[in-house]
Scaffold this motif. Structure first.
Motif, mmCIF file in Angstrom:
data_model
loop_
_atom_site.group_PDB
_atom_site.id
_atom_site.type_symbol
_atom_site.label_atom_id
_atom_site.label_comp_id
_atom_site.label_asym_id
_atom_site.label_seq_id
_atom_site.Cartn_x
_atom_site.Cartn_y
_atom_site.Cartn_z
ATOM 1 N N LEU A 1 35.779 -43.673 9.798
ATOM 2 C CA LEU A 1 36.942 -43.426 8.944
ATOM 3 C C LEU A 1 37.026 -44.478 7.840
ATOM 4 C CD1 LEU A 1 39.663 -42.543 11.624
ATOM 5 C CD2 LEU A 1 38.299 -40.977 10.260
ATOM 6 N N GLY A 2 36.767 -45.730 8.198
ATOM 7 C CA GLY A 2 36.808 -46.794 7.209
ATOM 8 C C GLY A 2 35.812 -46.580 6.090
ATOM 9 N N ALA A 3 34.603 -46.154 6.441
ATOM 10 C CA ALA A 3 33.588 -45.886 5.423
ATOM 11 C C ALA A 3 33.997 -44.705 4.551
ATOM 12 C CB ALA A 3 32.246 -45.610 6.096
ATOM 13 N N GLY A 4 34.594 -43.674 5.169
ATOM 14 C CA GLY A 4 35.019 -42.510 4.404
ATOM 15 C C GLY A 4 36.117 -42.835 3.409
ATOM 16 N N VAL A 5 37.064 -43.667 3.818
ATOM 17 C CA VAL A 5 38.142 -44.059 2.906
ATOM 18 C C VAL A 5 37.610 -44.932 1.774
ATOM 19 C CG1 VAL A 5 40.262 -45.403 2.709
ATOM 20 C CG2 VAL A 5 39.952 -43.869 4.647
ATOM 21 N N ALA A 6 36.786 -45.904 2.110
ATOM 22 C CA ALA A 6 36.261 -46.815 1.090
ATOM 23 C C ALA A 6 35.491 -46.054 0.013
ATOM 24 C CB ALA A 6 35.378 -47.874 1.734
ATOM 25 N N ALA A 7 34.789 -45.004 0.410
ATOM 26 C CA ALA A 7 34.019 -44.216 -0.555
ATOM 27 C C ALA A 7 34.911 -43.517 -1.573
ATOM 28 C CB ALA A 7 33.160 -43.191 0.177
ATOM 29 N N MET A 8 36.205 -43.372 -1.256
ATOM 30 C CA MET A 8 37.139 -42.713 -2.164
ATOM 31 C C MET A 8 37.807 -43.682 -3.137
ATOM 32 S SD MET A 8 38.857 -40.280 0.770
ATOM 33 C CE MET A 8 39.979 -39.408 -0.327
ATOM 34 N N VAL A 9 37.516 -44.969 -3.011
ATOM 35 C CA VAL A 9 38.134 -45.993 -3.857
ATOM 36 C C VAL A 9 37.186 -46.337 -5.000
ATOM 37 C CG1 VAL A 9 38.964 -48.370 -3.934
ATOM 38 C CG2 VAL A 9 39.467 -46.936 -1.944
ATOM 39 N N GLU A 10 37.671 -46.201 -6.216
ATOM 40 C CA GLU A 10 36.841 -46.475 -7.387
ATOM 41 C C GLU A 10 36.753 -47.982 -7.647
ATOM 42 O OE1 GLU A 10 35.073 -44.389 -9.205
ATOM 43 O OE2 GLU A 10 35.710 -42.711 -7.936
ATOM 44 N N PRO A 11 35.547 -48.505 -7.939
ATOM 45 C CA PRO A 11 35.438 -49.910 -8.348
ATOM 46 C C PRO A 11 36.365 -50.204 -9.522
ATOM 47 C CG PRO A 11 33.264 -48.981 -7.933
ATOM 48 C CD PRO A 11 34.238 -47.831 -7.869
ATOM 49 N N GLY A 12 36.940 -51.385 -9.505
ATOM 50 C CA GLY A 12 37.901 -51.766 -10.543
ATOM 51 C C GLY A 12 39.335 -51.420 -10.216
ATOM 52 N N SER A 13 39.565 -50.746 -9.091
ATOM 53 C CA SER A 13 40.914 -50.310 -8.726
ATOM 54 C C SER A 13 41.758 -51.461 -8.181
ATOM 55 C CB SER A 13 40.846 -49.211 -7.660
ATOM 56 O OG SER A 13 40.190 -48.066 -8.121
ATOM 57 N N ARG A 14 43.065 -51.238 -8.229
ATOM 58 C CA ARG A 14 44.042 -52.109 -7.576
ATOM 59 C C ARG A 14 44.499 -51.378 -6.318
ATOM 60 N NH1 ARG A 14 48.052 -52.126 -12.438
ATOM 61 N NH2 ARG A 14 47.382 -49.969 -12.202
ATOM 62 N N VAL A 15 44.173 -51.933 -5.168
ATOM 63 C CA VAL A 15 44.355 -51.241 -3.890
ATOM 64 C C VAL A 15 45.375 -51.980 -3.035
ATOM 65 C CG1 VAL A 15 43.196 -50.417 -1.801
ATOM 66 C CG2 VAL A 15 41.956 -50.475 -3.978
ATOM 67 N N ASP B 1 37.074 -64.453 0.609
ATOM 68 C CA ASP B 1 35.809 -65.020 0.114
ATOM 69 C C ASP B 1 34.716 -63.977 -0.101
ATOM 70 O OD1 ASP B 1 36.952 -67.593 0.253
ATOM 71 O OD2 ASP B 1 36.433 -67.727 2.379
ATOM 72 N N ARG B 2 35.060 -62.688 -0.097
ATOM 73 C CA ARG B 2 34.052 -61.663 -0.397
ATOM 74 C C ARG B 2 33.823 -61.609 -1.900
ATOM 75 N NH1 ARG B 2 32.572 -57.672 3.372
ATOM 76 N NH2 ARG B 2 33.028 -58.449 5.475
ATOM 77 N N PRO B 3 32.579 -61.596 -2.354
ATOM 78 C CA PRO B 3 32.300 -61.538 -3.796
ATOM 79 C C PRO B 3 32.899 -60.280 -4.429
ATOM 80 C CG PRO B 3 30.320 -62.094 -2.552
ATOM 81 C CD PRO B 3 31.353 -61.695 -1.544
ATOM 82 N N GLY B 4 33.561 -60.466 -5.561
ATOM 83 C CA GLY B 4 34.119 -59.336 -6.298
ATOM 84 C C GLY B 4 35.450 -58.835 -5.785
ATOM 85 N N ILE B 5 35.989 -59.447 -4.733
ATOM 86 C CA ILE B 5 37.283 -59.034 -4.183
ATOM 87 C C ILE B 5 38.342 -60.067 -4.575
ATOM 88 C CG2 ILE B 5 38.634 -58.540 -2.119
ATOM 89 C CD1 ILE B 5 36.512 -56.448 -2.647
ATOM 90 N N ASP B 6 39.295 -59.624 -5.390
ATOM 91 C CA ASP B 6 40.447 -60.452 -5.743
ATOM 92 C C ASP B 6 41.528 -60.151 -4.708
ATOM 93 O OD1 ASP B 6 42.334 -62.005 -6.952
ATOM 94 O OD2 ASP B 6 42.663 -60.676 -8.660
ATOM 95 N N LEU C 1 35.316 -51.916 2.078
ATOM 96 C CA LEU C 1 35.759 -52.064 0.697
ATOM 97 C C LEU C 1 34.939 -53.101 -0.066
ATOM 98 C CD1 LEU C 1 39.674 -51.922 0.778
ATOM 99 C CD2 LEU C 1 38.109 -50.282 -0.303
ATOM 100 N N ALA C 2 34.380 -54.062 0.649
ATOM 101 C CA ALA C 2 33.602 -55.103 -0.026
ATOM 102 C C ALA C 2 32.462 -54.507 -0.838
ATOM 103 C CB ALA C 2 33.064 -56.097 0.995
ATOM 104 N N ALA C 3 31.926 -53.378 -0.389
ATOM 105 C CA ALA C 3 30.820 -52.731 -1.101
ATOM 106 C C ALA C 3 31.291 -51.990 -2.348
ATOM 107 C CB ALA C 3 30.094 -51.760 -0.169
ATOM 108 N N ARG C 4 32.613 -51.859 -2.555
ATOM 109 C CA ARG C 4 33.150 -51.151 -3.709
ATOM 110 C C ARG C 4 33.623 -52.119 -4.797
ATOM 111 N NH1 ARG C 4 31.476 -46.345 -3.890
ATOM 112 N NH2 ARG C 4 33.349 -45.550 -4.956
ATOM 113 N N ALA C 5 33.325 -53.389 -4.632
ATOM 114 C CA ALA C 5 33.733 -54.398 -5.615
ATOM 115 C C ALA C 5 33.155 -54.055 -6.994
ATOM 116 C CB ALA C 5 33.255 -55.774 -5.161
ATOM 117 N N PRO C 6 33.870 -54.481 -8.057
ATOM 118 C CA PRO C 6 35.050 -55.352 -8.046
ATOM 119 C C PRO C 6 36.332 -54.583 -7.734
ATOM 120 C CG PRO C 6 34.467 -54.800 -10.298
ATOM 121 C CD PRO C 6 33.408 -54.189 -9.435
ATOM 122 N N LEU C 7 37.202 -55.223 -6.961
ATOM 123 C CA LEU C 7 38.485 -54.644 -6.595
ATOM 124 C C LEU C 7 39.540 -55.735 -6.512
ATOM 125 C CD1 LEU C 7 37.510 -52.357 -3.552
ATOM 126 C CD2 LEU C 7 38.147 -51.543 -5.832
#
Length: 261
Positions: free
Chosen positions: A82-96, A132-137, A111-117
């Motif tokens: 489920l976590g992988a399915g949800v993350a795939a629906m999040v566009e890079p650059g989004s505010r989540v 501390d994940r790269p690309g995650i604010d 979600l770390a794989a969908r960075a930057p977020l």
């Protein structure tokens, strides 16, 4: 439904009510009253419920044992899908805005794989996964940490959410019911979810199949308030989840697309 899943749901139904009867649990879980009595006996041995005549009440003195840490291992593989399915629906650059819960911790991992977020989290567990994940604010929403759950709730959390705007709210849920919509077992968690719904352009709900057909204590929103639901394919099986197909049908009729992971 597996025994662990059924125990999880039984416990939360008992926690969400002052008192719940064996007959009511049997009807809501789609099992025999004998099965319910065995499950309540198992939960009582762990000091999580107290049996009373014809039903059970929650054991509040050890509520932390029924919280996040107790539920985290249950259905871990399903929740990771489920976590992988949800993350795939999040566009890079989004505010989540990422809700609290055992399933959304798996969303955080993916979600770390969908960075930057930019990700605002409503739980301490999700904060640890994303720190501390790269690309995650990472933004940790202020508030009171609810005992046992470590979800961030209360007036401070609500005020923080009201000052922010999100592209996507990933919402976990205690129950979704064809007639009564989305609901939660805690008043505090329900209030935070309502604020998240109001502040997000889009809401993706995520829930494993055991939550379908469940009416928890506090209503969060009507069925059509979310933009999509991600759940597991077992939700379509009436043998293991008697309320699943009916709930999925009601969601689709309300205009809510369902993604089966």
């Amino acid at each position: 439904m597996s025994v662990a899943d059924r125990l999880d749901l039984t416990l939360r139904l008992v926690q969400g009510s002052d008192r719940v009867s064996v007959a009511e649990l049997a009807q809501r879980l789609g099992v025999s009253e004998m099965t319910v009595r065995r499950d309540l006996d198992a939960l009582e041995r762990k000091d999580l419920v107290r049996r009373v005549h014809g039903g059970a009440v929650a054991t509040r003195t050890r509520a932390e044992d029924a919280g996040f840490s107790a539920r985290e291992p249950w259905q871990a593989a399903t929740k990771d899908r489920l976590g992988a399915g949800v993350a795939a629906m999040v566009e890079p650059g989004s505010r989540v805005l990422l809700d609290a819960g055992t399933t959304t911790v798996h969303v955080a991992e993916h979600l770390a794989a969908r960075a930057p977020l930019t990700v605002a989290v409503l739980s301490l567990q999700a904060a640890v996964r994303l720190a501390d994940r790269p690309g995650i604010d990472l933004i940790v929403v202020g508030g009171r940490s609810r005992a046992g759950e470590r979800s961030l709730v209360g007036p401070l959390a609500l005020r923080t959410l009201e000052s922010l705007a999100f592209d996507c709210f990933v919402m976990s849920i205690g129950g979704v019911h064809a007639e009564h919509g989305w609901s939660e077992f805690s008043l505090d968690d329900a209030a935070v979810k309502q604020a998240g719904l109001a502040q997000a352009a889009r809401t993706v709900a995520v829930a494993d199949a055991t939550k379908l057909g469940v009416r928890a204590f506090s209503q969060v929103a009507p069925l059509g308030a979310v933009d999509s639901l991600v759940t597991d394919a077992a939700a379509e099986d009436p043998e293991t989840h008697p309320n699943g197909p009916h709930t999925l049908k009601a969601l689709r009729e309300a205009g809510v697309p369902v993604v089966l992971a």
